[in-house]
Scaffold this motif. Structure first.
Motif, PDB file in Angstrom:
ATOM      1  N   ARG A 171      29.310  60.861  32.448  1.00 10.17           N
ATOM      2  CA  ARG A 171      29.088  59.669  31.626  1.00 10.17           C
ATOM      3  C   ARG A 171      28.454  60.042  30.279  1.00 10.17           C
ATOM      4  O   ARG A 171      28.868  59.547  29.227  1.00 10.17           O
ATOM      5  CB  ARG A 171      28.201  58.676  32.395  1.00 10.17           C
ATOM      6  CG  ARG A 171      28.040  57.329  31.716  1.00 10.17           C
ATOM      7  CD  ARG A 171      27.312  56.340  32.599  1.00 10.17           C
ATOM      8  NE  ARG A 171      28.184  55.826  33.647  1.00 10.17           N
ATOM      9  CZ  ARG A 171      28.109  56.177  34.916  1.00 10.17           C
ATOM     10  NH1 ARG A 171      27.185  57.044  35.313  1.00 10.17           N
ATOM     11  NH2 ARG A 171      28.933  55.670  35.805  1.00 10.17           N
ATOM     12  N   ALA A 172      27.485  60.934  30.310  1.00  8.31           N
ATOM     13  CA  ALA A 172      26.841  61.377  29.072  1.00  8.31           C
ATOM     14  C   ALA A 172      27.837  62.125  28.181  1.00  8.31           C
ATOM     15  O   ALA A 172      27.850  61.939  26.951  1.00  8.31           O
ATOM     16  CB  ALA A 172      25.654  62.271  29.399  1.00  8.31           C
ATOM     17  N   ALA A 173      28.688  62.943  28.786  1.00  7.61           N
ATOM     18  CA  ALA A 173      29.678  63.706  28.017  1.00  7.61           C
ATOM     19  C   ALA A 173      30.677  62.774  27.333  1.00  7.61           C
ATOM     20  O   ALA A 173      31.083  63.015  26.184  1.00  7.61           O
ATOM     21  CB  ALA A 173      30.407  64.681  28.935  1.00  7.61           C
ATOM     22  N   LEU A 174      31.088  61.711  28.033  1.00  4.57           N
ATOM     23  CA  LEU A 174      32.038  60.764  27.438  1.00  4.57           C
ATOM     24  C   LEU A 174      31.419  60.042  26.249  1.00  4.57           C
ATOM     25  O   LEU A 174      32.110  59.763  25.252  1.00  4.57           O
ATOM     26  CB  LEU A 174      32.488  59.749  28.491  1.00  4.57           C
ATOM     27  CG  LEU A 174      33.382  60.285  29.607  1.00  4.57           C
ATOM     28  CD1 LEU A 174      33.707  59.192  30.599  1.00  4.57           C
ATOM     29  CD2 LEU A 174      34.676  60.871  29.033  1.00  4.57           C
ATOM     30  N   ARG A 175      30.151  59.745  26.327  1.00  2.00           N
ATOM     31  CA  ARG A 175      29.489  59.081  25.200  1.00  2.00           C
ATOM     32  C   ARG A 175      29.400  60.019  23.996  1.00  2.00           C
ATOM     33  O   ARG A 175      29.594  59.615  22.853  1.00  2.00           O
ATOM     34  CB  ARG A 175      28.107  58.597  25.629  1.00  2.00           C
ATOM     35  CG  ARG A 175      28.184  57.392  26.572  1.00  2.00           C
ATOM     36  CD  ARG A 175      26.833  56.959  27.068  1.00  2.00           C
ATOM     37  NE  ARG A 175      26.939  55.759  27.899  1.00  2.00           N
ATOM     38  CZ  ARG A 175      26.193  55.509  28.949  1.00  2.00           C
ATOM     39  NH1 ARG A 175      25.262  56.375  29.322  1.00  2.00           N
ATOM     40  NH2 ARG A 175      26.358  54.397  29.647  1.00  2.00           N
ATOM     41  N   LEU A 176      29.121  61.290  24.262  1.00  5.92           N
ATOM     42  CA  LEU A 176      29.082  62.269  23.174  1.00  5.92           C
ATOM     43  C   LEU A 176      30.470  62.497  22.576  1.00  5.92           C
ATOM     44  O   LEU A 176      30.602  62.760  21.374  1.00  5.92           O
ATOM     45  CB  LEU A 176      28.525  63.592  23.689  1.00  5.92           C
ATOM     46  CG  LEU A 176      27.017  63.640  23.969  1.00  5.92           C
ATOM     47  CD1 LEU A 176      26.647  64.954  24.644  1.00  5.92           C
ATOM     48  CD2 LEU A 176      26.225  63.474  22.675  1.00  5.92           C
ATOM     49  N   ALA A 177      31.499  62.381  23.429  1.00  4.57           N
ATOM     50  CA  ALA A 177      32.870  62.637  22.974  1.00  4.57           C
ATOM     51  C   ALA A 177      33.295  61.664  21.879  1.00  4.57           C
ATOM     52  O   ALA A 177      34.120  62.006  21.024  1.00  4.57           O
ATOM     53  CB  ALA A 177      33.836  62.550  24.151  1.00  4.57           C
ATOM     54  N   GLY A 217      32.730  63.141  18.643  1.00  4.84           N
ATOM     55  CA  GLY A 217      33.590  64.271  18.296  1.00  4.84           C
ATOM     56  C   GLY A 217      35.052  63.921  18.113  1.00  4.84           C
ATOM     57  O   GLY A 217      35.830  64.756  17.615  1.00  4.84           O
ATOM     58  N   ARG A 218      35.458  62.707  18.509  1.00  7.23           N
ATOM     59  CA  ARG A 218      36.872  62.346  18.471  1.00  7.23           C
ATOM     60  C   ARG A 218      37.522  62.533  17.091  1.00  7.23           C
ATOM     61  O   ARG A 218      38.685  62.968  17.014  1.00  7.23           O
ATOM     62  CB  ARG A 218      37.089  60.918  18.964  1.00  7.23           C
ATOM     63  CG  ARG A 218      38.566  60.604  19.199  1.00  7.23           C
ATOM     64  CD  ARG A 218      38.802  59.208  19.716  1.00  7.23           C
ATOM     65  NE  ARG A 218      38.340  59.053  21.078  1.00  7.23           N
ATOM     66  CZ  ARG A 218      37.326  58.282  21.436  1.00  7.23           C
ATOM     67  NH1 ARG A 218      36.662  57.613  20.523  1.00  7.23           N
ATOM     68  NH2 ARG A 218      36.969  58.172  22.690  1.00  7.23           N
ATOM     69  N   PRO A 219      36.854  62.241  15.981  1.00  7.38           N
ATOM     70  CA  PRO A 219      37.499  62.448  14.674  1.00  7.38           C
ATOM     71  C   PRO A 219      37.920  63.896  14.410  1.00  7.38           C
ATOM     72  O   PRO A 219      38.762  64.141  13.538  1.00  7.38           O
ATOM     73  CB  PRO A 219      36.412  62.006  13.679  1.00  7.38           C
ATOM     74  CG  PRO A 219      35.556  61.054  14.437  1.00  7.38           C
ATOM     75  CD  PRO A 219      35.536  61.581  15.838  1.00  7.38           C
ATOM     76  N   PHE A 220      37.356  64.839  15.154  1.00 11.38           N
ATOM     77  CA  PHE A 220      37.667  66.249  14.925  1.00 11.38           C
ATOM     78  C   PHE A 220      38.736  66.784  15.886  1.00 11.38           C
ATOM     79  O   PHE A 220      39.050  67.978  15.855  1.00 11.38           O
ATOM     80  CB  PHE A 220      36.393  67.093  15.067  1.00 11.38           C
ATOM     81  CG  PHE A 220      35.284  66.671  14.152  1.00 11.38           C
ATOM     82  CD1 PHE A 220      35.297  67.021  12.817  1.00 11.38           C
ATOM     83  CD2 PHE A 220      34.236  65.891  14.627  1.00 11.38           C
ATOM     84  CE1 PHE A 220      34.273  66.629  11.959  1.00 11.38           C
ATOM     85  CE2 PHE A 220      33.196  65.496  13.790  1.00 11.38           C
ATOM     86  CZ  PHE A 220      33.221  65.858  12.446  1.00 11.38           C
ATOM     87  N   LEU A 248      39.836  71.508  23.950  1.00  5.44           N
ATOM     88  CA  LEU A 248      38.724  70.669  23.507  1.00  5.44           C
ATOM     89  C   LEU A 248      39.235  69.445  22.759  1.00  5.44           C
ATOM     90  O   LEU A 248      38.714  68.330  22.917  1.00  5.44           O
ATOM     91  CB  LEU A 248      37.777  71.480  22.621  1.00  5.44           C
ATOM     92  CG  LEU A 248      37.120  72.700  23.283  1.00  5.44           C
ATOM     93  CD1 LEU A 248      36.268  73.454  22.272  1.00  5.44           C
ATOM     94  CD2 LEU A 248      36.288  72.279  24.483  1.00  5.44           C
ATOM     95  N   GLY A 249      40.276  69.636  21.948  1.00  5.10           N
ATOM     96  CA  GLY A 249      40.886  68.501  21.264  1.00  5.10           C
ATOM     97  C   GLY A 249      41.511  67.527  22.235  1.00  5.10           C
ATOM     98  O   GLY A 249      41.377  66.296  22.088  1.00  5.10           O
ATOM     99  N   ALA A 250      42.200  68.064  23.260  1.00  5.41           N
ATOM    100  CA  ALA A 250      42.806  67.203  24.278  1.00  5.41           C
ATOM    101  C   ALA A 250      41.736  66.425  25.039  1.00  5.41           C
ATOM    102  O   ALA A 250      41.915  65.244  25.378  1.00  5.41           O
ATOM    103  CB  ALA A 250      43.633  68.040  25.247  1.00  5.41           C
TER     104      ALA A 250
END
Length: 432
Positions: free
Chosen positions: A131-137, A140-143, A156-158
């Motif tokens: 859950r924490a990783a998804l919030r951080l993602a 990062g999504r714009p990259f 990592l992009g996928a």
């Protein structure tokens, strides 16, 4: 297939099992017609038959895995369509499992690949971390596009592309509890709350508990259960997978011995295939072999269990459902007719897409680690599903739901959510 293992090699029970599997292969090639990677890439070494040759050569010669072999084994989705097709009964699942364990022990992957796999293994099986990783993602999504330009960073992009825009709150269903039957109790089951599914779509288990309790089934969420171990098992991380299996076996055996269970109900078919295999995974452990067999015997996909309850037929609904049969359900567990029969009995019009035997490309972490092949399989699957002109798509595995949803505007929900709605429950949020 002729094999040439030495007597000393065959004293290892894992090698002995691999040898017995290899000897069943007759080189017929039927598996190539239904293998998603062979159909997509056209390379013999990316077919089950080709991988069997590679595994045989590696194990017979007792050598460590090399880059070429790892490339072709990593491309295998473990969809098990080949086992459904094989006329000789080759147990490809356990053979490729053994190969992955051998790879993990003998092959040093490139640094970025090692780190990516380690992050997945340390995150996905643990709901709070995931859950924490998804919030951080989201940050990062714009990259993601930039990362996908670098081959080593493409996973990592996928990963960022797959992260949902929002994360549902923690569901009360995930907490240990006993959910009593409504009215007279007709049965008692445990439900696997799992890891990734409970974070991505807690409504699936909530719908399952609502439906079962209305039908007179007491549902228990036991204290201490967790990830089934499937994700790390398919990475070849044997000890981590077996530790998960032992933990869950202890939890469920306690429930079986205390108040009894009619079934262990599983709503993610990828987990179900692994739990049904606990007996095999722990067969060499004298302390767990018997207990694991008992657990595997009670493991049931939710549609398998519902099929035993003889649900009343409902009035016809003006809703067409395209049913996507998850590989882990149709090939791994051989559950093919029950989900569709339940949906039809509930009043839905059910349609089968063309090439229903082919994988959607999700396959655990495959859509992260092999994103290009996965994207081709997803496009093929979505095209076939949309060709049925459905109002909604139904499937029984969270990986498939997430994968297909990323490629279509047609609503997609878990089969049990439609059944819960048809028998007096809430309308699935995806159809609102």
């Amino acid at each position: 297939m002729q094999t040439n293992f030495t007597a000393e090699q065959l004293t290892d029970p894992h090698i002995a099992e691999a040898e017995s599997i290899l000897r069943k292969c007759v080189h017929c090639g039927f598996c190539t017609a239904t293998c998603p990677t062979y159909v997509t890439l056209g390379n013999e070494l990316d077919s089950p038959r080709g991988r069997i040759y590679l595994i045989k050569d590696m194990l017979e010669n007792g050598r460590p895995a090399d880059k070429d072999l790892v490339t072709h084994i990593d491309r295998c989705l473990s969809c098990l369509a080949c086992t459904t097709t094989c006329p000789s009964g080759v147990d490809y699942m356990h053979l490729v499992d053994h190969a992955r364990i051998h790879i993990e022990k003998t092959y040093r992957r490139p640094l970025v690949n090692r780190l990516t796999r380690a992050v997945l293994a340390m995150t996905l099986p643990y709901p709070a971390r995931f859950r924490a990783a998804l919030r951080l993602a989201r940050l990062g999504r714009p990259f993601s596009g930039l990362l996908k330009r670098v081959p080593a960073l493409r996973p990592l992009g996928a990963m960022l592309d797959l992260a949902p825009a929002s994360v549902p709150p923690v569901s009360a269903i995930a907490r240990p509890a006993v959910h009593p039957a409504a009215g007279e109790r007709h049965g008692r089951v445990a439900i696997l709350t799992g890891c990734a599914q409970g974070v991505l779509d807690p409504g699936i288990n909530a719908a399952t508990v609502r439906l079962l309790t209305r039908l007179g089934i007491e549902v228990v969420v036991p204290e201490g259960e967790g990830c089934c171990g499937a994700l790390v098992h398919h990475m070849g991380r044997e000890e981590q997978a077996l530790a998960s299996a032992r933990r869950n076996v202890d939890v469920w055996i306690r429930e079986i011995d205390d108040d009894g269970l009619d079934a262990i109900v599983i709503t993610a078919s990828g987990c179900g295939t692994t739990i049904k295999d606990y007996g095999h995974m722990l067969r060499l452990d004298p302390h767990y072999a018997g207990k694991a067999e008992r657990v595997s015997a009670l493991a049931k996909d939710v549609t398998e269990y519902l099929s035993t309850l003889e649900l009343p037929m409902q009035e016809r609904k003006n809703l067409t459902v395209a049913y996507h049969s998850a590989c882990s359900l149709q090939h791994g567990q051989k559950v093919t007719m029950a989900p569709k029969a339940l949906l039809r009995n509930a009043g839905f019009t059910v349609r089968d897409p063309a090439e229903g035997h082919l994988c959607c490309g999700s396959a655990g972490t495959y859509n992260i680690m092999q994103s290009e092949i996965s994207a081709k399989l997803k496009a093929r699957k979505v095209k076939n599903l949309e060709a049925t002109k459905p109002d909604v798509i139904a499937a029984g595995n969270i990986g498939c739901l997430t994968q297909i949803a990323s490629g279509t505007s047609v609503p997609i929900v878990h089969t049990v959510e439609l059944l819960d709605w048809a028998y007096g429950g809430e309308k699935p949020p995806g159809l609102a």
